[in-house]
Structure formats: C-alpha cells, structure tokens
Design a protein around this motif. Sequence first.
Motif, PDB file in Angstrom:
ATOM      1  N   GLY A 108       0.817  -1.219   0.000  1.00 27.59           N
ATOM      2  CA  GLY A 108       0.000   0.000   0.000  1.00 27.59           C
ATOM      3  C   GLY A 108       0.844   1.260   0.000  1.00 27.59           C
ATOM      4  O   GLY A 108       0.540   2.225  -0.707  1.00 27.59           O
ATOM      5  N   GLY A 109       1.913   1.275   0.781  1.00 28.98           N
ATOM      6  CA  GLY A 109       2.798   2.432   0.827  1.00 28.98           C
ATOM      7  C   GLY A 109       3.486   2.677  -0.500  1.00 28.98           C
ATOM      8  O   GLY A 109       3.593   3.815  -0.969  1.00 28.98           O
ATOM      9  N   PHE A 110       3.947   1.607  -1.121  1.00 29.03           N
ATOM     10  CA  PHE A 110       4.601   1.742  -2.425  1.00 29.03           C
ATOM     11  C   PHE A 110       3.607   2.264  -3.464  1.00 29.03           C
ATOM     12  O   PHE A 110       3.918   3.156  -4.244  1.00 29.03           O
ATOM     13  N   GLY A 111       2.397   1.728  -3.443  1.00 29.32           N
ATOM     14  CA  GLY A 111       1.365   2.194  -4.371  1.00 29.32           C
ATOM     15  C   GLY A 111       1.019   3.646  -4.151  1.00 29.32           C
ATOM     16  O   GLY A 111       0.807   4.407  -5.104  1.00 29.32           O
ATOM     17  N   ALA A 112       0.959   4.057  -2.894  1.00 28.45           N
ATOM     18  CA  ALA A 112       0.658   5.457  -2.586  1.00 28.45           C
ATOM     19  C   ALA A 112       1.750   6.369  -3.127  1.00 28.45           C
ATOM     20  O   ALA A 112       1.469   7.443  -3.662  1.00 28.45           O
ATOM     21  N   ARG A 113       3.004   5.960  -3.004  1.00 32.43           N
ATOM     22  CA  ARG A 113       4.097   6.778  -3.541  1.00 32.43           C
ATOM     23  C   ARG A 113       4.033   6.818  -5.057  1.00 32.43           C
ATOM     24  O   ARG A 113       4.265   7.851  -5.670  1.00 32.43           O
ATOM     25  N   MET A 114       3.712   5.688  -5.687  1.00 30.31           N
ATOM     26  CA  MET A 114       3.602   5.675  -7.149  1.00 30.31           C
ATOM     27  C   MET A 114       2.449   6.561  -7.614  1.00 30.31           C
ATOM     28  O   MET A 114       2.527   7.177  -8.673  1.00 30.31           O
ATOM     29  N   GLY A 115       1.401   6.648  -6.801  1.00 29.55           N
ATOM     30  CA  GLY A 115       0.248   7.475  -7.126  1.00 29.55           C
ATOM     31  C   GLY A 115       0.447   8.939  -6.773  1.00 29.55           C
ATOM     32  O   GLY A 115      -0.457   9.750  -6.938  1.00 29.55           O
ATOM     33  N   GLY A 116       1.599   9.273  -6.250  1.00 22.49           N
ATOM     34  CA  GLY A 116       1.897  10.665  -5.932  1.00 22.49           C
ATOM     35  C   GLY A 116       1.281  11.145  -4.636  1.00 22.49           C
ATOM     36  O   GLY A 116       1.166  12.336  -4.400  1.00 22.49           O
ATOM     37  N   GLY A 117       0.881  10.219  -3.781  1.00 21.38           N
ATOM     38  CA  GLY A 117       0.325  10.627  -2.498  1.00 21.38           C
ATOM     39  C   GLY A 117      -0.671   9.615  -1.974  1.00 21.38           C
ATOM     40  O   GLY A 117      -1.009   8.646  -2.636  1.00 21.38           O
ATOM     41  N   CYS A 118      -1.128   9.851  -0.774  1.00 24.16           N
ATOM     42  CA  CYS A 118      -2.021   8.915  -0.105  1.00 24.16           C
ATOM     43  C   CYS A 118      -3.347   9.587   0.219  1.00 24.16           C
ATOM     44  O   CYS A 118      -3.559  10.749  -0.103  1.00 24.16           O
ATOM     45  N   THR A 119      -4.208   8.857   0.865  1.00 18.26           N
ATOM     46  CA  THR A 119      -5.519   9.401   1.192  1.00 18.26           C
ATOM     47  C   THR A 119      -5.422  10.585   2.145  1.00 18.26           C
ATOM     48  O   THR A 119      -6.251  11.490   2.078  1.00 18.26           O
ATOM     49  N   SER A 120      -4.432  10.598   3.012  1.00 18.36           N
ATOM     50  CA  SER A 120      -4.328  11.751   3.913  1.00 18.36           C
ATOM     51  C   SER A 120      -3.830  12.987   3.175  1.00 18.36           C
ATOM     52  O   SER A 120      -4.364  14.079   3.352  1.00 18.36           O
ATOM     53  N   GLY A 121      -2.835  12.827   2.330  1.00 19.57           N
ATOM     54  CA  GLY A 121      -2.334  13.978   1.578  1.00 19.57           C
ATOM     55  C   GLY A 121      -3.359  14.488   0.581  1.00 19.57           C
ATOM     56  O   GLY A 121      -3.650  15.682   0.516  1.00 19.57           O
ATOM     57  N   HIS A 122      -3.909  13.565  -0.222  1.00 19.98           N
ATOM     58  CA  HIS A 122      -4.900  13.966  -1.220  1.00 19.98           C
ATOM     59  C   HIS A 122      -6.248  14.278  -0.579  1.00 19.98           C
ATOM     60  O   HIS A 122      -6.871  15.292  -0.871  1.00 19.98           O
ATOM     61  N   GLY A 123      -6.720  13.388   0.277  1.00 21.72           N
ATOM     62  CA  GLY A 123      -8.066  13.502   0.826  1.00 21.72           C
ATOM     63  C   GLY A 123      -8.246  14.633   1.801  1.00 21.72           C
ATOM     64  O   GLY A 123      -9.277  15.307   1.799  1.00 21.72           O
ATOM     65  N   ILE A 124      -7.282  14.856   2.637  1.00 18.73           N
ATOM     66  CA  ILE A 124      -7.426  15.903   3.652  1.00 18.73           C
ATOM     67  C   ILE A 124      -6.881  17.231   3.130  1.00 18.73           C
ATOM     68  O   ILE A 124      -7.570  18.243   3.142  1.00 18.73           O
ATOM     69  N   SER A 129      -8.059  21.913  -0.177  1.00 21.40           N
ATOM     70  CA  SER A 129      -7.608  23.119  -0.875  1.00 21.40           C
ATOM     71  C   SER A 129      -8.149  23.181  -2.308  1.00 21.40           C
ATOM     72  O   SER A 129      -7.739  24.033  -3.087  1.00 21.40           O
ATOM     73  N   GLY A 130      -9.069  22.273  -2.647  1.00 25.05           N
ATOM     74  CA  GLY A 130      -9.745  22.310  -3.946  1.00 25.05           C
ATOM     75  C   GLY A 130      -8.887  21.905  -5.130  1.00 25.05           C
ATOM     76  O   GLY A 130      -9.152  22.326  -6.252  1.00 25.05           O
ATOM     77  N   GLN A 131      -7.876  21.077  -4.919  1.00 27.01           N
ATOM     78  CA  GLN A 131      -6.995  20.647  -5.996  1.00 27.01           C
ATOM     79  C   GLN A 131      -7.655  19.538  -6.821  1.00 27.01           C
ATOM     80  O   GLN A 131      -7.953  18.469  -6.293  1.00 27.01           O
ATOM     81  N   LEU A 132      -7.877  19.772  -8.112  1.00 28.29           N
ATOM     82  CA  LEU A 132      -8.554  18.819  -8.982  1.00 28.29           C
ATOM     83  C   LEU A 132      -7.855  17.450  -9.016  1.00 28.29           C
ATOM     84  O   LEU A 132      -8.525  16.422  -8.917  1.00 28.29           O
ATOM     85  N   PRO A 133      -6.505  17.391  -9.138  1.00 23.34           N
ATOM     86  CA  PRO A 133      -5.867  16.070  -9.133  1.00 23.34           C
ATOM     87  C   PRO A 133      -6.158  15.286  -7.848  1.00 23.34           C
ATOM     88  O   PRO A 133      -6.336  14.064  -7.883  1.00 23.34           O
ATOM     89  N   SER A 134      -6.219  15.969  -6.731  1.00 21.73           N
ATOM     90  CA  SER A 134      -6.516  15.304  -5.467  1.00 21.73           C
ATOM     91  C   SER A 134      -7.960  14.833  -5.414  1.00 21.73           C
ATOM     92  O   SER A 134      -8.251  13.738  -4.917  1.00 21.73           O
ATOM     93  N   ILE A 135      -8.867  15.646  -5.915  1.00 18.01           N
ATOM     94  CA  ILE A 135     -10.277  15.254  -5.940  1.00 18.01           C
ATOM     95  C   ILE A 135     -10.440  13.994  -6.790  1.00 18.01           C
ATOM     96  O   ILE A 135     -11.112  13.032  -6.386  1.00 18.01           O
ATOM     97  N   LEU A 136      -9.796  13.966  -7.959  1.00 17.63           N
ATOM     98  CA  LEU A 136      -9.857  12.782  -8.816  1.00 17.63           C
ATOM     99  C   LEU A 136      -9.208  11.576  -8.148  1.00 17.63           C
ATOM    100  O   LEU A 136      -9.725  10.458  -8.226  1.00 17.63           O
ATOM    101  N   ALA A 137      -8.081  11.788  -7.480  1.00 16.71           N
ATOM    102  CA  ALA A 137      -7.402  10.694  -6.788  1.00 16.71           C
ATOM    103  C   ALA A 137      -8.294  10.100  -5.707  1.00 16.71           C
ATOM    104  O   ALA A 137      -8.390   8.881  -5.574  1.00 16.71           O
ATOM    105  N   VAL A 138      -8.969  10.942  -4.948  1.00 19.13           N
ATOM    106  CA  VAL A 138      -9.839  10.457  -3.879  1.00 19.13           C
ATOM    107  C   VAL A 138     -11.018   9.678  -4.457  1.00 19.13           C
ATOM    108  O   VAL A 138     -11.411   8.640  -3.921  1.00 19.13           O
ATOM    109  N   ILE A 139     -11.583  10.149  -5.565  1.00 20.06           N
ATOM    110  CA  ILE A 139     -12.665   9.402  -6.218  1.00 20.06           C
ATOM    111  C   ILE A 139     -12.172   8.020  -6.631  1.00 20.06           C
ATOM    112  O   ILE A 139     -12.857   7.012  -6.423  1.00 20.06           O
ATOM    113  N   ILE A 140     -10.966   7.954  -7.182  1.00 17.85           N
ATOM    114  CA  ILE A 140     -10.397   6.662  -7.583  1.00 17.85           C
ATOM    115  C   ILE A 140     -10.114   5.792  -6.362  1.00 17.85           C
ATOM    116  O   ILE A 140     -10.425   4.601  -6.346  1.00 17.85           O
ATOM    117  N   PHE A 141      -9.526   6.363  -5.290  1.00 24.02           N
ATOM    118  CA  PHE A 141      -9.249   5.605  -4.062  1.00 24.02           C
ATOM    119  C   PHE A 141     -10.531   4.980  -3.524  1.00 24.02           C
ATOM    120  O   PHE A 141     -10.583   3.785  -3.225  1.00 24.02           O
TER     121      PHE A 141
END
Length: 158
Positions: A108-124, A129-141
């Motif tokens: 899971g940690g390796f996958g999170a790094r490959m994805g450019g971040g984790c649920t805490s970085g993207h989700g929180i 902060s309204g970042q579109l890449p993070s919103i899309l990442a959270v939808i995919i997660f």
Amino acid sequence: MTSLAQWFPTGWEPFLLGGIFIGLGVSLLFALTGLIGGISTAYTAVWSLVTRHPFFQHEKFVSTRNWRLMYGLGLILGAVVFTYTLGHGQGFVTKVPLWQLFVGGIIGGFGARMGGGCTSGHGICGVGSGQLPSILAVIIFLSTAIVTAHVVRSLGGF
C-alpha cells in the motif's frame, strides 16, 4: 431508514473530534511550514534510509526526512496513546495475521508513492484546498476500495 447507532455503535462524536484534530493538525503544519501533511512521504523517508534506489532518493524527500519521520512516528504514537487511554485499554484488535498487515503496508505504501500521495495527503489536504488532481485521486481511491470490499466479501473474505 437506518439509525446512527447502526453505523456508529460507539457514537459519532469521536469521529467528529478526530476529524477536527486532523484538520487542525494539517492546517497548522501548512501554516507554519508550507508543507503538506501526507503520510506516504514518511514511507519514502523510511525507505530512503534502507535503500539507495533512486525512487527513494528524491532530494525533496531526503532533505526533509527528519520532519517526515517525526510525522509518521507521531501518527503511530498517537494511535498507541489513544488506544491505551481513551480506547479503554483493549489494545489493537484484528484477526489479520501480523505478516499480512506488514506485507499490505509495504504494498500500500509503495502504491501510494507511485500514485503521488495517499488518502491523507490527497483527501485531507488536496481536497480541502480544492486541488482537482486530489479530488480525482480520492474518487479513484474510494471507488477502488468499495469495489475491492464487495469482491472480497462476495468471495467470503469477511
């Protein structure tokens, strides 16, 4: 209609309080340092001590390794303190073997790094902060987690 007690048998208040503290913590970290408080970068910091593979030796992670390691350690210690104080001293309860938790954490940690971040970085931080890449990442997660849970349940996994 389902009741809140069905979804939150121990009450919803601890979740609200936890969310408030997480929000305050990452906000304070960002306000004081300009850094985003995701945990997958702490994963990279740990691996940068163990291996010299270029994937784990990015300058932006190695140069900030100390605070990232403390951030990850704080997460673990916070869970331990909560468990043995407000968690009624039950300890960590799981039916999952320790080796599976360990392997799952590595993957899971390796996958999170490959994805450019984790649920805490993207989700929180990212969604907050309204970042579109993070919103899309959270939808995919979340979509992946929901589908995976249903598949595992249908196979008798839990």
